[in-house]
Design an enzyme around this catalytic site. Structure first.
Site, PDB file in Angstrom:
ATOM      1  CB  CYS A   1      23.327  50.761  28.964  1.00 18.83           C
ATOM      2  SG  CYS A   1      24.214  50.060  27.454  1.00 18.83           S
TER       3      CYS A   1
ATOM      4  N   GLY B   1      35.212  45.846  36.713  1.00 21.48           N
ATOM      5  CA  GLY B   1      36.122  46.918  35.975  1.00 21.48           C
ATOM      6  C   GLY B   1      37.590  46.598  35.637  1.00 21.48           C
TER       7      GLY B   1
ATOM      8  CB  SER C   1      20.944  44.002  29.641  1.00 20.61           C
ATOM      9  OG  SER C   1      21.948  44.223  30.507  1.00 20.61           O
TER      10      SER C   1
END
Ligand SMILES: Cc1cc2nc3c(=O)[nH]c(=O)nc-3n(C[C@H](O)[C@H](O)[C@H](O)COP(=O)(O)O)c2cc1C
Length: 318
Positions: free
Chosen positions: A138, A254, A47
């Site tokens: 985040c 995930g 990011s």
């Protein structure tokens, strides 16, 4: 390109449904190139923020049972240098005479709509960026920025619609599992015009304590949880969004560590599958390994491509 794994995402043909999700590797062009050569169908940058960020003091990662805690603190070289690295990635591919280029998702982080729009405009100027991902989620910078933006449907809708009005490339909203209803937030993002969703970011935050020192293992004390232990939550999040009628593409992320996990994510309703923490467990070649494991699954089941998984195992059948 393995014919069985070929897929499409927002009009672009991919060699595999596997995605390197944001932040797991550094931003360097060589890391992105290495995982694309291993077999990732798309790669995502760390990011990026408007200015460079040093991130938290180390240790920033800790292995815990069933997964990993990280408190990177959004360390990144800033948007300008991040986009320069992408130029290098392309130059290297061109030099090597490679015909096809791996599509790139540029992930960005800001604290509100204005910052995200400014970043989107910077990304517009990079011919190498194929998709823009908004990190709304985040959990390891909560001390600095407060509760993740993805905790509010209203804020998510405002950011997505503002960015959509300026971005020249498709916009992906990356969502947090740390909310009461990820489905409602996903619906808000989709209604605001998001082209796709990416879920989930890390869970938590959580913490670990070293009993020898009596101190938390991470200098930041807490960090986001990832790896196999979060997979059930990622599967449930994707499944619930599909069940709720959200039809835009979803990148399911995930805890995916092997081919079986990847197939589970596709069965839950994901279009693409992120492989993050597994890179630490199985190395950068994990993409090639999971690709092979998915092909073996298809063969065992007598299926000719991953599109068959989508056709046969719809979440509606559960
Ligand atoms: C070390 C590390 C750094 C990460 N950095 C980012 C980031 O910069 N932006 C982001 O959206 N997600 C970030 N994530 C979250 C991952 O992209 C992914 O959503 C999460 O780890 C769950 O997937 P996994 O269990 O396969 O790792 C990071 C994860 C890890 C482990």
């Amino acid at each position: 390109m393995k014919r069985e794994l070929r897929t499409y995402f927002l009009g672009i043909e991919l060699s595999s449904p596997l995605v390197l999700p944001a932040g797991v590797l550094d931003i360097s062009f060589s890391s992105l190139k290495q995982v694309s050569e291993s077999g990732a169908g798309i790669v995502t940058t760390k990011s990026l923020t408007l200015e460079a960020r040093k991130g938290h003091e180390g240790p920033v990662v800790a292995e815990v049972e069933g997964g990993m805690l990280n408190a990177m603190g959004l360390c990144n070289p800033g948007i300008s240098q991040g986009l320069e690295e992408l130029d290098r990635l392309r130059a290297l591919s061109a030099e090597a005479g490679e015909e096809s280029k791996v599509p790139v998702i540029v992930s960005v982080f800001a604290t509100g709509a204005e910052g995200f729009c400014e970043l989107a405009e910077r990304v517009n100027s990079s011919p190498e960026a194929d998709f823009l991902e908004l990190n709304l989620s985040c959990p390891n910078v909560m001390d600095e920025f407060g509760v993740p933006l993805a905790a509010s449907e209203k804020i998510v809708a405002e950011i997505v619609s503002s960015v959509k009005s300026v971005s020249r490339i498709p916009v992906i909203a990356k969502l947090s599992p740390n909310v009461t209803s990820i489905t409602r937030v996903a619906a808000a993002a989709a209604e605001a015009g998001a082209d796709a969703l990416c879920m989930i970011n890390t869970l938590g935050p959580g913490m670990d304590i070293d009993t020898l020192t009596g101190r938390p293992v991470l200098t930041n004390i807490t960090g986001g949880l990832s790896g196999p232990c979060v997979k059930p939550i990622a599967l449930r999040s994707v499944y619930e969004c599909r069940k709720a009628g959200i039809i835009i593409p979803i990148i399911g992320v995930g805890g995916v560590t092997d081919g079986n996990d990847a197939v589970q994510m596709l069965m839950a309703g994901a279009d693409l599958v992120g492989v993050g923490t597994a890179v630490y467990y199985r190395g950068p070649d994990v993409f090639g390994l999971i690709n092979q494991e998915m092909v073996s699954f298809l063969k065992q089941k007598g299926l000719s491509s991953i599109a068959d998984i989508d056709r046969i195992f719809q979440p509606d059948h559960f």
